[in-house]
Design an enzyme around this catalytic site. Structure first.
Site, PDB file in Angstrom:
ATOM      1  N   PHE A 285       0.866  -1.186   0.000  1.00 23.74           N
ATOM      2  CA  PHE A 285       0.000   0.000   0.000  1.00 23.74           C
ATOM      3  C   PHE A 285       0.897   1.228   0.000  1.00 23.74           C
ATOM      4  CE2 PHE A 285      -2.185   3.628   1.665  1.00 23.74           C
ATOM      5  CZ  PHE A 285      -3.371   3.601   0.950  1.00 23.74           C
TER       6      PHE A 285
ATOM      7  N   ASP B 215       9.390   3.072   1.908  1.00 26.99           N
ATOM      8  CA  ASP B 215       8.199   3.842   2.256  1.00 26.99           C
ATOM      9  C   ASP B 215       7.980   3.683   3.759  1.00 26.99           C
ATOM     10  OD1 ASP B 215       5.719   4.866   2.794  1.00 26.99           O
ATOM     11  OD2 ASP B 215       4.735   4.025   1.032  1.00 26.99           O
TER      12      ASP B 215
ATOM     13  N   LYS C  72       2.517  11.147   7.098  1.00 28.33           N
ATOM     14  CA  LYS C  72       1.698  10.912   8.292  1.00 28.33           C
ATOM     15  C   LYS C  72       2.206  11.648   9.532  1.00 28.33           C
ATOM     16  CE  LYS C  72      -1.012   7.104   6.721  1.00 28.33           C
ATOM     17  NZ  LYS C  72      -0.629   6.117   5.735  1.00 28.33           N
TER      18      LYS C  72
END
Ligand SMILES: *Cc1c(COP(=O)(O)O)cnc(C)c1O
Length: 412
Positions: A152, A237, A266
């Site tokens: 993802f 990531d 985030k």
């Protein structure tokens, strides 16, 4: 604070009205639990009826430092009153300091600031391709990037082009070419996917959306060696796994591995504001020249001020240490449930994925049962639920989570 027992209550009129308006006018791209939140402090949130919940999702780890973190809110307030946006057509007095501190945290020469996580992933893809053509010497238009099964990385058309999630991709073709998938955690599969056109391997050190899935011990080290040997950029990531969640600053730190590009987002914005960035050394980042990439909001002074404070907090190391402690407590609480309602438990720092026996209940049912006990969590696919409480959660908070999951499984 304690959790509210909702097991006997129904949704109030006020809650129902907020849900009805949202569902009427906001597109249905999510399927939220029926709770309407109005306030938050630390690890706890309060709904419009005044009920308290322990937040065990923490904005998908954007809220590692907790809701309304005093330091971050103070910095944001101060900056809001001074200057919020300049565009990169001009310099601002916050970006330099932010870039310097994030470069120091990552150990890299330079950073490139963006806003959302997906934009940072897109940035890493563009930089990798440009590096491939200009430095590695890949023939024009041929660059390939190896990605992982179950990945993802966000929601843009290019990013979903290498997703193997049917729901995320269905109806969005045609897709961007130039990506190949390898089996996550399988170094032979990654090696087989690399050829002379390969510019990067893009991976999550821990697959968060996948259900907190970890590769076998040694995979990150093997991947580092493979990328070096084949002259391919190792692109981590760390948008969800990074910035203290896993018990270290970066999940790659668990194997003492340094990728060529860190992708961050985030928690970099402290749950206040979208802040993302990539970090890399000159050899890679110098392919970026004026006009070749950009963002209206990327690197704005409000984002930079918040990001600078986030980095300062991470440099103190206390959040990483607390995440590790929380992980020990969660591990001790959940491990005995394997074979007694759980099929598998995966814990790394304050981050846990549980696979419930599908015969017992779905992840959604577990999330609903937890909500009734004043705990908010989110299922991923099937019978998997992941937990990522803010790192300011207390021992009592974590005990509440462990007891609730235990009771739900043993009562079911
Ligand atoms: C959330 C996430 C993204 C996308 O971030 P957005 O801010 O939602 O665009 C990318 N990669 C990983 C690993 C994520 O968890």
């Amino acid at each position: 604070m304690t959790a509210t027992d909702l097991s006997t209550s129904t949704v109030s009129e006020r809650t129902a009205a907020h849900i009805a308006t949202t569902e009427r006018y906001a597109a249905h791209n999510y399927h939220p639990l029926p709770v309407v939140l109005a306030q938050g402090e630390g690890a706890w949130v309060v709904d419009v009826d005044g009920r308290r919940y322990l937040d065990c999702l923490a904005g998908y780890s954007a809220l590692n430092f907790g809701h309304s973190n005093e330091r971050l809110v103070a910095v944001a307030r101060e900056q809001l009153g001074r200057l919020t946006l300049t565009s990169r057509a001009f310099f601002n007095d916050q970006l330099g300091g932010f870039a310097e501190s994030l470069a120091r945290l990552t150990g890299k020469d330079m950073v490139l600031p963006m806003n959302s996580g997906a934009e940072a992933v897109e940035t890493a893809i563009k930089v990798s391709r440009k590096w491939g053509y200009e430095v590695k010497g890949v023939p024009a238009g041929q660059a390939s990037i190896v990605t992982m099964e179950g990945n993802f990385h966000g929601r843009t058309t290019t990013i979903v082009s290498f997703s193997d999630d049917e729901v995320a991709t269905s109806g969005y073709a045609p897709f961007t070419s130039g990506f190949r998938r390898a089996a996550y955690g399988d170094i032979a599969s990654v090696a087989a996917a690399i050829d002379d056109t390969t510019v990067a391997v893009l991976f999550e050190p821990i697959q968060g959306e996948g259900g907190v899935v970890m590769p076998p011990e040694g995979f990150l080290r093997d991947l580092r060696a493979l990328c070096t040997e084949r002259n391919v950029l190792m692109v981590a990531d760390e948008i969800q796994s990074g910035l203290a969640r896993s018990g270290r600053t970066f999940a790659c730190d668990h194997e003492d591995v340094v990728p060529d590009i860190y992708v961050m987002g985030k928690a970099l914005g402290g749950g206040i504001y979208p802040v993302s960035a990539i970090a890399a050394d000159h050899e890679v980042m110098d392919v970026i020249t004026p006009g070749s990439h950009g963002s209206t909001f990327g690197g704005n002074p409000l984002a930079a001020a918040i990001g600078t404070e986030v980095v300062a907090m991470l440099e103190e190391g206390t959040f990483q240490a607390r995440a590790a402690e929380i992980g020990t407590q969660i591990e001790a609480g959940f491990r005995p449930l394997v074979g007694r309602g759980l099929v598998d438990v995966r814990v790394r720092g304050a981050w846990a994925g549980i696979d419930i026996d599908p015969a017992l209940m779905t992840g959604r049912q577990m999330s609903e049962a937890l909500m009734a006990r004043g705990i908010l969590a989110k299922d991923t696919h099937g019978s998997t639920v992941r937990f990522a409480p803010p790192l300011v959660a207390s021992d009592d908070d974590i005990a509440l989570l462990v007891n609730a999951v235990t009771e739900i499984l043993t009562a079911g």
